[in-house]
Write an enzyme that holds these catalytic residues in place. Sequence first.
Site, PDB file in Angstrom:
ATOM      1  N   HIS A  50      -9.012  45.481 -19.703  1.00  0.00           N
ATOM      2  CA  HIS A  50      -8.790  43.732 -19.405  1.00  0.00           C
ATOM      3  C   HIS A  50      -8.371  43.900 -17.913  1.00  0.00           C
ATOM      4  CE1 HIS A  50      -8.009  41.942 -23.631  1.00  0.00           C
ATOM      5  NE2 HIS A  50      -8.934  43.067 -23.660  1.00  0.00           N
TER       6      HIS A  50
ATOM      7  N   VAL B  58     -11.475  41.146 -15.093  1.00  0.00           N
ATOM      8  CA  VAL B  58     -11.001  39.939 -14.432  1.00  0.00           C
ATOM      9  C   VAL B  58     -10.650  40.015 -13.194  1.00  0.00           C
ATOM     10  CG1 VAL B  58      -9.351  38.002 -14.870  1.00  0.00           C
ATOM     11  CG2 VAL B  58      -9.932  39.283 -16.822  1.00  0.00           C
TER      12      VAL B  58
ATOM     13  N   SER C  92      -3.781  43.150 -11.662  1.00  0.00           N
ATOM     14  CA  SER C  92      -3.368  41.819 -11.793  1.00  0.00           C
ATOM     15  C   SER C  92      -2.802  41.427 -12.968  1.00  0.00           C
ATOM     16  CB  SER C  92      -4.639  40.612 -11.267  1.00  0.00           C
ATOM     17  OG  SER C  92      -5.725  40.898 -11.853  1.00  0.00           O
TER      18      SER C  92
ATOM     19  N   HIS D  47     -13.450  52.204 -28.898  1.00  0.00           N
ATOM     20  CA  HIS D  47     -12.850  51.510 -30.456  1.00  0.00           C
ATOM     21  C   HIS D  47     -12.818  52.974 -31.182  1.00  0.00           C
ATOM     22  CE1 HIS D  47     -13.600  46.990 -29.627  1.00  0.00           C
ATOM     23  NE2 HIS D  47     -12.761  47.591 -28.879  1.00  0.00           N
TER      24      HIS D  47
ATOM     25  N   THR E 221     -11.828  58.560 -38.426  1.00  0.00           N
ATOM     26  CA  THR E 221     -10.986  59.475 -37.389  1.00  0.00           C
ATOM     27  C   THR E 221     -10.410  58.166 -36.445  1.00  0.00           C
ATOM     28  OG1 THR E 221     -12.959  59.849 -35.765  1.00  0.00           O
ATOM     29  CG2 THR E 221     -12.326  61.625 -37.419  1.00  0.00           C
TER      30      THR E 221
END
Length: 350
Positions: free
Chosen positions: A86, A90, A96, A216, A272
Site C-alpha cells: 500500500h 501510492v 507515507s 495472498h 496452507t
Amino acid sequence: MSNPFISSLSFFFRLLIIVTISIAAECSKKTHKQARTGTDGGEHELKVDYYSNSCPKVEKLISSVTTEMFNEAPITAPSTIRLFFHDCFVDGCDASVLITSKPGSKDLAELDAQVNKNLAKEAFVSIKKAKTLVESKCPGVVSCADILAISARNFVNLTGGPYYEVKKGRWDGKISKAARVGSNIPRPNNTVDELIKLFGSKGLDLKDLVALSGAHTIGFAHCQSFLRRLYDHQGTNKSDPSIDPRLLKALRMSCPRSGGSDHVVAPFDVTTPFTFDYEYYRNLEAKLGILPTDQALFTDPRTRPIVMELGRDNKKFHKAFSKAMEKMGSIGVKRGRKHGEKRKDCSKHM
C-alpha cells in the site's frame, strides 16, 4: 564527377543526424522512466550495502524485532507485507502510509483513506519498535521507508518464503494525502484489465502482477471483500460460478448476506494459510480463490499460464516473487532533502 570532399561531408551529416536521433530517443526513454518511477535513476540509486558504514548492523537490528513480533503475533507478517504494498503503490515507497493526520485537519493522510482502514495495527507496532531500536544505535540515519522494506522481506522469509537482498537508500516522503490512495490501490472487484493497467502504471508487468498476488498465500480477507461473489455476482443475484460449491457453502456460513460481523475473516489460502508457498496458485486452479481478483487471474487467458507455471514449482514462485518485490520496492523512490526526509518518528513529518 562527384567531389570526394562533398561526398564525405554529406556522409558525415547523415551520420550526425542518425546519432542525434538515437540520442534523442534514449533521452526520451530516460525521461519516461523518471516520470514513471519518480526518481532520477530508479533502482540504480538503491544499494544493498547502503548503510555498510553509517549503520552496519541495521539488518540485524530490524531482524530482532520482526522475529519477536512474528512469534508474539503471526498476523504481523501478512499485515506488514500488505502495508509495504500500500505504501509503494501510492506515490512510491516512501513510508507515507505511516503518517497520521494532524488532529482537526481536513487534509487527511493516506492512513485515513477508506481502503487503509483495515490495515492491522500489528504492522505499525512492528515498524515503530524497529525504528526506535535503530534510532538508538544509528540516530537520524535509516529511513522509515527502508525499515518497512526490510521488515516486509523478513516476514516473507519467516513464513517460509524466500530471503532476498533488499536494496536500500530510500528517503521518507514529505507528502501523504488520502485523496491519492483510492485510484492507486487494487480493489477486490477489479477486472484483470484494470489490474494490468494499474500495475503497468507502476512499471510492473504481467508476471509481476501474478507473482505479487501470490502474497495472498498468507493473510486473511474480511467478508465485505468477497460478499458479492457469494450472493450477487455481477448483479445476477446468484453466486459466482467460478467458486467451488464446498467453499461457497463454508463462506456463506461465516459471511451471511446481511447482518454479519465486520470482524469475521477468511484465509486467502484455504489449504496452507500460514505458509508462504505456491498453494495459493493451486487453489485458484481448484476454484478455491477467495477474492474475485484472485480467481480472475486463473479465468483470464492472459494470466492463467503464469498462474499454472508458478503453481507447479515453489522455487519458481519464490524467485518470481523476489524479483517482483525488488521492482516494486524501487517505485517512486525519494532521494535527498529536496524530495525527502529522514523521520525520527515514522508517523510524523519532520
